[in-house]
Design a protein around this motif. Structure first.
Motif, PDB file in Angstrom:
ATOM      1  N   LYS A  47     -29.487 -69.467   3.415  1.00 23.06           N
ATOM      2  CA  LYS A  47     -29.149 -68.277   4.252  1.00 23.06           C
ATOM      3  C   LYS A  47     -27.996 -68.486   5.412  1.00 23.06           C
ATOM      4  N   ALA A  48     -27.922 -69.689   5.837  1.00 27.84           N
ATOM      5  CA  ALA A  48     -27.199 -70.131   6.901  1.00 27.84           C
ATOM      6  C   ALA A  48     -25.626 -70.247   6.454  1.00 27.84           C
ATOM      7  N   LEU A  49     -25.531 -70.473   4.959  1.00 27.64           N
ATOM      8  CA  LEU A  49     -24.260 -70.815   4.525  1.00 27.64           C
ATOM      9  C   LEU A  49     -23.285 -69.586   4.674  1.00 27.64           C
ATOM     10  N   HIS A  63     -20.961 -75.515  10.007  1.00 25.09           N
ATOM     11  CA  HIS A  63     -19.837 -74.621  10.692  1.00 25.09           C
ATOM     12  C   HIS A  63     -19.143 -73.943   9.822  1.00 25.09           C
ATOM     13  N   PRO A  64     -18.963 -72.486  10.129  1.00 21.67           N
ATOM     14  CA  PRO A  64     -18.245 -71.606   9.064  1.00 21.67           C
ATOM     15  C   PRO A  64     -16.705 -72.017   9.442  1.00 21.67           C
ATOM     16  N   ILE A  65     -15.913 -71.925   8.116  1.00 24.67           N
ATOM     17  CA  ILE A  65     -14.388 -72.260   8.370  1.00 24.67           C
ATOM     18  C   ILE A  65     -13.725 -70.757   7.998  1.00 24.67           C
ATOM     19  N   THR A  66     -12.750 -70.815   8.734  1.00 20.07           N
ATOM     20  CA  THR A  66     -11.881 -69.299   8.750  1.00 20.07           C
ATOM     21  C   THR A  66     -10.356 -69.800   8.931  1.00 20.07           C
ATOM     22  N   ARG A  67      -9.601 -68.889   8.273  1.00 21.56           N
ATOM     23  CA  ARG A  67      -8.192 -69.197   8.386  1.00 21.56           C
ATOM     24  C   ARG A  67      -7.360 -67.936   8.604  1.00 21.56           C
ATOM     25  N   ASN A  68      -7.153 -67.739   9.784  1.00 19.47           N
ATOM     26  CA  ASN A  68      -6.260 -66.460  10.316  1.00 19.47           C
ATOM     27  C   ASN A  68      -7.307 -65.227  10.003  1.00 19.47           C
ATOM     28  N   THR A  69      -8.352 -65.491  10.142  1.00 20.47           N
ATOM     29  CA  THR A  69      -9.392 -64.273   9.913  1.00 20.47           C
ATOM     30  C   THR A  69     -10.360 -64.520  10.794  1.00 20.47           C
ATOM     31  N   GLY A 113     -16.252 -69.767   4.055  1.00 20.63           N
ATOM     32  CA  GLY A 113     -16.791 -70.955   3.445  1.00 20.63           C
ATOM     33  C   GLY A 113     -17.696 -71.547   4.725  1.00 20.63           C
ATOM     34  N   ALA A 114     -18.197 -72.715   4.583  1.00 18.98           N
ATOM     35  CA  ALA A 114     -18.793 -73.495   5.621  1.00 18.98           C
ATOM     36  C   ALA A 114     -18.721 -74.864   5.240  1.00 18.98           C
ATOM     37  N   VAL A 115     -18.576 -75.739   6.520  1.00 15.32           N
ATOM     38  CA  VAL A 115     -18.575 -77.504   6.382  1.00 15.32           C
ATOM     39  C   VAL A 115     -19.892 -77.622   6.749  1.00 15.32           C
ATOM     40  N   ILE A 116     -20.661 -78.498   5.969  1.00  9.19           N
ATOM     41  CA  ILE A 116     -22.172 -79.066   6.134  1.00  9.19           C
ATOM     42  C   ILE A 116     -21.947 -80.273   6.765  1.00  9.19           C
TER      43      ILE A 116
END
Length: 763
Positions: free
Chosen positions: A150-152, A180-186, A191-194
């Motif tokens: 769920k956390a993904l 940790h969620p990953i975003t790019r200019n938004t 996605g997420a880094v685990i």
């Protein structure tokens, strides 16, 4: 050892208690100070040291977590790790290698995974995994798997507490999972880094920083869940109790009857709480050891102090005992004192002595102005000739004089200013100048006030009488609004010659009619007047006449000797010398007649028949001495007569409540200060003391002989304030007026009864 009976031991115990208090009070104060400076400071130092160490753990952990956050941001912007690149067959390997590089940037990462929403794979530094393969490789607890899944898709970073995870080859490792969620200019993550973090990496840093720490260490997340712990002495179930501690710093908790010290700090970056806990006796072991040492030291000091107090008390008692024996042998009033111990007996005795001393001091204070004026008059009259005696009296009366030169100024008043005499006397009592000081006293001669002026001639620009005297005149004109008549004697270097200057000032005052236009007459100016003198200086003749009128034998004989020497030293004819000698004889006889010594002039032949100047000088000495003695006798008779008149007036009017020194002075045409000094010299008591004696004796008589009320009696005696009189009466007599009446009335009744009984037997 001296013997101590019951009364002595009580006093000794009091001394012992006093010394113990003197010892223990500073001991307690010093103990508190030492405790504050050592124990409390050490405790605070230990607490602060543990807080600093825990803050160091917090800072390192925050740095590492921020480092992981920065890695996630870098990954999100790395074009080599875009969803397209990681799925491409050619660029996929390059993406895996890039992830491996990111993993190598952090020492706490066990493994790093990259997940993109909608993708069926998870990418790591070792390759790509399907979800099933990932679950088989890292076998989390079932509930944990669901939470991670769920956390993904979460928009926020999530940290899962450390738990045992079974990895391949059935090896178990305690790992912390950080997503940790990953975003790019938004703002919407794609996605997420685990991060799989080894718990030992965190706890290891804790051990490295805390050193030989023997307690437990915990890291709680913002929801009070234990992320990781390092357990040594308290079971993990106690973590719930620790999680409730919100106050940062050092606190304490109880567990199974034991006290534990808890150190807590909170991270503002992650919101995590870092806690250490250990038994209080271990936490403050150094403090406990210091307390034991100080306790032993305190006990030894107390025992030593008690021994010293006993010794000092005994030594203190011994002189008190000896002093009491001395007082009993030398003070006849001690036998009347019945006290419980020696010290109280001594206190009562000393109190009586001090009371007598205080009464004597009060009397001395009252007499001080009279003594001062009397002493100044003795200096003016030439009764003090020894410099040591003069200086000793000056010191005892606190009269400060300059030490170089002295002269006398006479201030006389015109008739229209006599009403201001009292004000002038007070004003001239003491005057201070830059290099001079003067003391004034009324001399009772032509309403004059004599000022004894002393000058300091050691300064660079010394002053002279001709500078000081005009200042005195100006001060009187400005402050009192009077025009004084001033005469000035010559300067002398010795205090015992001040009377010479006084005689000269009197002579200058007598000679003023020759220079009436001037308000200041200097004796030294008399010799510089334009008329010519033959044989001896005119000023010496004037001085000689004035010394005879004042009854000053020393100055009179000293002056006439100088006059004869002046005649002998001049080259004059025999006839001229005889004329000058007859002039001196005429001067002496004229003064003798003026003061009423006509009988002393019958042996004229014996005086005028002289063969030389020396013979005449010797013949005149007895007459000069007789004249001076007669002047003193007349002064004494005059003073005695005046005193009798004043005393008679006081005796006749002492019951008048408005009787005052000022009224009497006005009646007898004297100044208040002169009258006060005159009464003290003639009667030995002050005006107030004399009137009080008359009034209290009258009150005592009326109390014993009449039935009038006390108020009526007091008013009849000349007092208006009855309450004030009663207080003074009790202070003087030791009993109140009412008690005095009861005492003496009963005594008088008994005497009357005895007289009546005696008359009855005679009849």
């Amino acid at each position: 050892m001296f013997r101590i009976h019951k009364m002595h031991s009580r006093l000794l115990y009091k001394y012992l208690l006093s010394y113990l208090l003197m010892f223990f009070i500073p001991l307690v104060i010093m103990s508190i100070i030492i405790y504050q400076n050592s124990v409390v400071s050490l405790r605070e130092g230990i607490e602060q040291s543990n807080i600093d160490k825990l803050n160091q753990v917090k800072n390192i952990t925050d740095d590492r977590m921020e480092e992981l956050e920065r890695l996630a941001v870098r990954i999100s912007y790395d074009h080599r790790l875009s969803p397209y690149m990681v799925n491409d067959g050619f660029y996929g390997k390059e993406a895996i290698e890039e992830l491996n590089k990111y993993k190598a940037n952090s020492s706490i990462i066990k493994e790093l995974f990259l997940y993109y929403h909608g993708d069926s794979k998870i990418y790591s530094s070792k390759g790509s995994y399907s979800f099933k393969t990932f679950e088989q490789t890292y076998r989390f607890d079932q509930s944990k798997k669901e939470k991670i899944s769920k956390a993904l898709d979460s928009n926020l970073p999530i940290v899962f507490p450390a738990e045992s995870v079974t990895v391949k080859n059935n090896e178990k490792e305690r790992l912390i999972t950080y997503l940790h969620p990953i975003t790019r200019n938004t703002s919407t993550p794609y996605g997420a880094v685990i991060y799989l973090i080894e718990e030992s990496a965190i706890t290891g840093s804790i051990k490295d920083i805390l050193g030989d720490f023997q307690g437990n260490a915990y890291i709680f997340d913002e929801n009070k869940n234990v992320l990781t712990s390092n357990l040594n002495s308290i079971r993990e179930t106690d973590s719930k109790k620790l999680a409730k501690i919100d106050k940062p710093g050092v606190s304490s908790v109880s567990y199974k009857g034991s006290e534990y010290s808890v150190v807590s700090v909170k991270s503002k970056v992650s919101g995590w709480t870092f806690v250490t806990v250990m038994p209080t006796d271990q936490f403050f072991s150094k403090v406990v050891n210091l307390q034991k040492f100080l306790s032993m030291l305190l006990i030894s000091i107390v025992l030593t102090g008690i021994g010293a107090a006993i010794l000092l008390a005994r030594n203190q008692y011994r002189p008190i005992h000896n002093l009491l024996d001395f007082i009993k042998k030398n003070h006849n009033r001690v036998s009347d004192i019945n006290n419980s111990n020696e010290l109280e007996t001594i206190q009562v005795t000393v109190a009586k002595v001090l009371k007598d001393h205080e009464s004597l001091s009060e009397k001395m204070d009252i007499q001080a102005p009279f003594v001062r004026d009397q002493y100044l008059m003795r200096m003016l009259n030439g009764h003090l000739i020894d410099d040591n005696e003069i200086n000793s009296l000056l010191d005892s009366l606190e009269i400060v004089m300059k030490s170089d030169q002295y002269f006398v100024v006479l201030v006389s008043l015109k008739k229209e200013f006599l009403q201001k005499r009292e004000e002038i006397i007070r004003f001239l009592s003491i005057l201070t100048f830059k290099e001079a000081i003067s003391y004034g006293v009324e001399v009772g001669y032509k309403d004059a006030i004599a000022l004894i002026v002393s000058i300091d001639q050691s300064v660079e620009n010394p002053v002279a009488p001709r500078k000081i005297v005009p200042e005195i005149k100006s001060l009187l004109e400005e402050n009192i609004k009077v025009e004084p008549i001033i005469s000035v004697g010559n300067l002398y270097n010795e205090k015992n010659k001040i009377n010479r200057s006084f005689i000269e000032a009197l002579a200058a005052l007598e000679n003023r009619f020759m220079n009436d236009r001037e308000s200041i007459t200097y004796f030294e100016d008399i010799s510089s007047q334009p008329e010519r003198t033959i044989g001896y200086p005119k000023e010496e003749q004037i001085k000689f006449v004035q010394s005879l009128k004042q009854g000053d034998q020393i100055v009179a004989i000293e002056t006439i000797r100088y006059m004869f020497e002046s005649i002998a030293n001049k080259e004059l004819s025999v006839q001229m010398i005889k004329c000058l000698c007859f002039d001196i004889i005429n001067t002496v006889l004229k003064v003798a007649v003026e003061i009423g010594l006509e009988d002393q002039t019958h042996d004229i032949n014996g005086i005028v028949e002289f063969n030389s100047i020396g013979d005449l000088e010797k013949n005149l000495y007895p007459i000069i001495i007789d004249i001076c003695n007669e002047v003193e006798r007349k002064n004494e008779n005059h003073n005695s007569k005046l005193c009798n008149e004043i005393i008679s007036h006081i005796n006749a009017h002492f019951t008048n409540y408005d009787l005052s020194l000022e009224n009497i002075a006005q009646k007898f045409k004297l100044s208040t200060s002169y009258l006060s000094r005159f009464l003290k010299e003639q009667t030995g008591v002050t005006f107030t003391q004399y009137v009080w004696h008359l009034r209290i004796e009258e009150v005592k008589r009326l109390l014993a002989e009449t039935d009038e009320t006390i108020k009526t009696i007091v008013l009849k005696a000349g007092y208006i304030d009855v309450a004030n009189f009663t207080r003074k009466f009790k202070k003087t007599e030791g009993i109140t007026p009412g008690q005095y009446r009861n005492l003496y009335a009963s005594s008088n009744n008994q005497i009357q009864a005895n007289l009546e009984k005696e008359e009855h037997f005679r009849g």
